[in-house]
Design a protein around this motif. Structure first.
Motif, short mmCIF file in Angstrom:
data_model
loop_
_atom_site.label_atom_id
_atom_site.label_comp_id
_atom_site.label_asym_id
_atom_site.label_seq_id
_atom_site.Cartn_x
_atom_site.Cartn_y
_atom_site.Cartn_z
N ASN A 248 0.86 -1.18 0.00
CA ASN A 248 0.00 0.00 0.00
C ASN A 248 0.90 1.23 0.00
O ASN A 248 1.17 1.81 1.05
CB ASN A 248 -0.92 -0.05 1.23
N ILE A 249 1.42 1.58 -1.14
CA ILE A 249 2.40 2.65 -1.38
C ILE A 249 3.74 2.27 -0.75
O ILE A 249 4.58 1.70 -1.41
CB ILE A 249 1.94 4.04 -0.88
N THR A 250 3.94 2.59 0.52
CA THR A 250 5.23 2.36 1.17
C THR A 250 5.15 1.26 2.23
O THR A 250 6.17 0.93 2.83
CB THR A 250 5.71 3.65 1.87
N ASN A 251 3.97 0.72 2.45
CA ASN A 251 3.79 -0.23 3.54
C ASN A 251 3.20 -1.55 3.05
O ASN A 251 2.52 -1.60 2.03
CB ASN A 251 2.87 0.38 4.61
N THR A 252 3.43 -2.58 3.82
CA THR A 252 2.91 -3.91 3.52
C THR A 252 1.48 -4.01 4.04
O THR A 252 1.15 -3.45 5.09
CB THR A 252 3.79 -4.97 4.19
N GLY B 233 4.06 6.86 7.92
CA GLY B 233 4.33 7.91 6.95
C GLY B 233 3.76 7.66 5.57
O GLY B 233 4.47 7.85 4.59
N GLN B 234 2.52 7.25 5.48
CA GLN B 234 1.98 6.96 4.15
C GLN B 234 1.18 8.14 3.61
O GLN B 234 0.59 8.90 4.37
CB GLN B 234 1.14 5.69 4.18
N PRO B 235 1.14 8.28 2.29
CA PRO B 235 0.37 9.37 1.67
C PRO B 235 -1.12 9.06 1.67
O PRO B 235 -1.56 7.96 1.99
CB PRO B 235 0.93 9.44 0.26
N LYS B 236 -1.93 10.04 1.21
CA LYS B 236 -3.39 9.92 1.31
C LYS B 236 -3.96 8.80 0.46
O LYS B 236 -5.00 8.24 0.80
CB LYS B 236 -4.06 11.25 1.03
N TRP B 237 -3.33 8.43 -0.65
CA TRP B 237 -3.86 7.33 -1.47
C TRP B 237 -3.88 6.03 -0.68
O TRP B 237 -4.78 5.23 -0.81
CB TRP B 237 -3.04 7.16 -2.75
N ALA B 238 -2.86 5.81 0.15
CA ALA B 238 -2.82 4.59 0.97
C ALA B 238 -3.99 4.58 1.94
O ALA B 238 -4.62 3.54 2.15
CB ALA B 238 -1.49 4.51 1.71
N ASP B 239 -4.28 5.73 2.54
CA ASP B 239 -5.43 5.83 3.45
C ASP B 239 -6.74 5.57 2.70
O ASP B 239 -7.63 4.89 3.20
CB ASP B 239 -5.49 7.21 4.10
N LYS B 240 -6.86 6.11 1.50
CA LYS B 240 -8.07 5.91 0.70
C LYS B 240 -8.29 4.43 0.39
O LYS B 240 -9.42 3.93 0.43
CB LYS B 240 -7.99 6.70 -0.62
N PHE B 241 -7.22 3.73 0.06
CA PHE B 241 -7.34 2.31 -0.24
C PHE B 241 -7.84 1.56 0.99
O PHE B 241 -8.78 0.75 0.89
CB PHE B 241 -5.99 1.72 -0.70
N THR B 242 -7.23 1.81 2.12
CA THR B 242 -7.64 1.13 3.36
C THR B 242 -9.10 1.43 3.68
O THR B 242 -9.87 0.52 4.01
CB THR B 242 -6.73 1.56 4.53
N ASP B 243 -9.50 2.69 3.59
CA ASP B 243 -10.90 3.06 3.83
C ASP B 243 -11.84 2.32 2.89
O ASP B 243 -12.90 1.85 3.29
CB ASP B 243 -11.11 4.57 3.68
N ALA B 244 -11.45 2.20 1.64
CA ALA B 244 -12.32 1.55 0.64
C ALA B 244 -12.53 0.07 0.95
O ALA B 244 -13.67 -0.40 0.99
CB ALA B 244 -11.72 1.71 -0.76
N VAL B 245 -11.46 -0.67 1.19
CA VAL B 245 -11.63 -2.11 1.39
C VAL B 245 -12.22 -2.45 2.75
O VAL B 245 -12.77 -3.53 2.93
CB VAL B 245 -10.32 -2.91 1.14
#
Length: 156
Positions: free
Chosen positions: A84-88, A112-124
């Motif tokens: 998820n961008i920079t994280n597993t 330290g992840q960007p907003k796209w990583a947060d959006k992905f987590t929120d979506a799933v």
């Protein structure tokens, strides 16, 4: 010389007019013969149907890095894994209805992840996640189907 310039101009015009940045928000070709999420997918965009907008990967929202995940429903329990961008990211999911799935668990580092990583987590992690799928793309709908994310198939 003029002929070469004309040919080059036509080639450039053709490339620019065939941009992948034109997502039709109102339709997505669903292939009902595909019944599994299995495959490795890369997030291509996030769509907001309320504002009729599409957000693509940029330096600002994703640091120009990718979200790449693999769905594997041949395992027991069914598994989602990837980056998820920079994280597993690692989780377990189940199909809960026709064209619906639910994450049972989701483990991810969020350093330290960007907003796209947060959006992905929120979506799933949304309670009512549905999807449409075809041989090239997967679209996951969330937030009462007011939003979606589109993923491109990397490998099946």
């Amino acid at each position: 010389m003029r002929t070469q310039a004309t040919i080059i101009g036509l080639l450039l015009l053709g490339q620019l007019s065939c941009s992948d940045d034109n997502i039709d928000l109102s339709s997505f070709k669903d292939d009902s013969s595909i019944s599994t999420l299995n495959g490795t997918w890369r997030v291509y965009s996030f769509e907001n149907f309320t504002t009729n907008s599409v957000e693509y990967r940029t330096q600002e929202n994703s640091w120009d890095k990718y979200i790449t995940v693999t769905f594997d429903d041949t395992k027991n329990p069914k598994e989602l894994s990837g980056t998820n961008i920079t994280n597993t990211i690692l989780g377990e999911f189940d199909y809960v209805g026709q064209r619906q799935f639910k994450m049972n668990t989701l483990s991810a580092t969020q350093v330290g992840q960007p907003k796209w990583a947060d959006k992905f987590t929120d979506a799933v992690l949304d309670n009512e996640v549905s999807f449409k799928i075809n041989d090239r793309q997967l679209r996951i709908y969330y937030d009462n189907k007011t939003k979606s994310m589109t993923l491109n198939l990397m490998t099946r």
